[in-house]
Design a protein around this motif. Structure first.
Motif, PDB file in Angstrom:
ATOM      1  N   GLU A  51       0.831  -1.208   0.000  1.00 46.55           N
ATOM      2  CA  GLU A  51       0.000   0.000   0.000  1.00 46.55           C
ATOM      3  C   GLU A  51       0.864   1.256   0.000  1.00 46.55           C
ATOM      4  OE1 GLU A  51      -2.934  -0.176  -0.892  1.00 46.55           O
ATOM      5  OE2 GLU A  51      -3.375  -2.268  -0.431  1.00 46.55           O
ATOM      6  N   HIS A  52       2.024   1.193   0.627  1.00 42.21           N
ATOM      7  CA  HIS A  52       2.967   2.317   0.581  1.00 42.21           C
ATOM      8  C   HIS A  52       3.425   2.552  -0.860  1.00 42.21           C
ATOM      9  CE1 HIS A  52       6.043   5.097   1.948  1.00 42.21           C
ATOM     10  NE2 HIS A  52       6.913   4.448   1.203  1.00 42.21           N
ATOM     11  N   ALA A  53       3.762   1.456  -1.554  1.00 40.99           N
ATOM     12  CA  ALA A  53       4.169   1.567  -2.965  1.00 40.99           C
ATOM     13  C   ALA A  53       3.043   2.156  -3.804  1.00 40.99           C
ATOM     14  CB  ALA A  53       4.584   0.201  -3.501  1.00 40.99           C
ATOM     15  N   ALA A  54       1.811   1.733  -3.534  1.00 31.74           N
ATOM     16  CA  ALA A  54       0.661   2.258  -4.285  1.00 31.74           C
ATOM     17  C   ALA A  54       0.457   3.745  -3.995  1.00 31.74           C
ATOM     18  CB  ALA A  54      -0.596   1.468  -3.941  1.00 31.74           C
ATOM     19  N   ALA A  55       0.689   4.158  -2.759  1.00 34.47           N
ATOM     20  CA  ALA A  55       0.557   5.581  -2.424  1.00 34.47           C
ATOM     21  C   ALA A  55       1.605   6.405  -3.174  1.00 34.47           C
ATOM     22  CB  ALA A  55       0.702   5.779  -0.913  1.00 34.47           C
ATOM     23  N   LEU A  56       2.775   5.820  -3.397  1.00 35.24           N
ATOM     24  CA  LEU A  56       3.831   6.532  -4.119  1.00 35.24           C
ATOM     25  C   LEU A  56       3.614   6.547  -5.628  1.00 35.24           C
ATOM     26  CD1 LEU A  56       6.962   5.059  -2.287  1.00 35.24           C
ATOM     27  CD2 LEU A  56       6.077   7.396  -2.083  1.00 35.24           C
ATOM     28  N   HIS A  57       3.110   5.435  -6.181  1.00 33.73           N
ATOM     29  CA  HIS A  57       3.108   5.267  -7.638  1.00 33.73           C
ATOM     30  C   HIS A  57       1.744   5.009  -8.276  1.00 33.73           C
ATOM     31  CE1 HIS A  57       7.458   5.333  -7.905  1.00 33.73           C
ATOM     32  NE2 HIS A  57       7.500   4.551  -6.856  1.00 33.73           N
ATOM     33  N   GLY A  58       0.696   4.814  -7.491  1.00 33.02           N
ATOM     34  CA  GLY A  58      -0.615   4.515  -8.085  1.00 33.02           C
ATOM     35  C   GLY A  58      -0.690   3.067  -8.528  1.00 33.02           C
TER      36      GLY A  58
END
Length: 155
Positions: A99-106
């Motif tokens: 979820e951290h990666a998704a917050a950074l990159h969508g």
């Protein structure tokens, strides 16, 4: 109070002083996840981890009570690797890193070995779907490319 309730987990950028702890997590998680890869978690693979992947990827760690328990490597919006220490699996730390990666990159993509059924189930629960497959020529193993679109409010 549940056993994990008192624990404090922080997601932070990987730092060079995390190298030994990160390689330890990778080795202990990668070997059992990839028993079909000769030498996974040691030797030449460990050298590549230290000299290539930890140097060239955008790496994040999850630290619980001051100890690194998980490692996420990003290449832009592609998850190049996610490794969670066996004792921390099932605690939600892997989900938090994704979820951290998704917050950074969508939207996110990744590749996973078809035989890694545990990881495939984990990624499916997080909304990843198969987009394509190929044979990893180095190990003659099927790799699945998974994708997950960006979402406004993923729970």
């Amino acid at each position: 109070m549940p056993e994990n309730a008192s624990r404090s987990t922080v997601i932070r950028r990987y730092a060079p002083e995390d190298e030994d702890a990160a390689v330890d997590v990778w080795s202990r998680a990668g070997g059992p996840a990839h028993p079909f890869i000769p030498g996974e978690g040691e030797g030449e693979r460990a050298r590549k981890m230290r000299e290539v992947y930890l140097v060239h990827a955008e790496n994040w760690v999850a630290e619980t009570d001051g100890r690194v328990v998980a490692l996420l490597g990003l290449l832009d919006a592609e998850i190049g690797g996610l490794f969670v220490a066996p004792e921390a699996q099932g605690t939600g730390v892997g989900r938090r890193l994704v979820e951290h990666a998704a917050a950074l990159h969508g939207s996110l993509t990744l590749e996973v070995y078809e035989k890694n059924t545990g990881a495939r189930g984990f990624y499916a629960r997080l909304g990843f779907v198969e987009a394509s497959r190929r044979v990893d020529e180095e190990y003659d193993e099927v790799m699945l490319r998974l994708t997950r679109p960006a979402t406004e409010n993923r729970a």
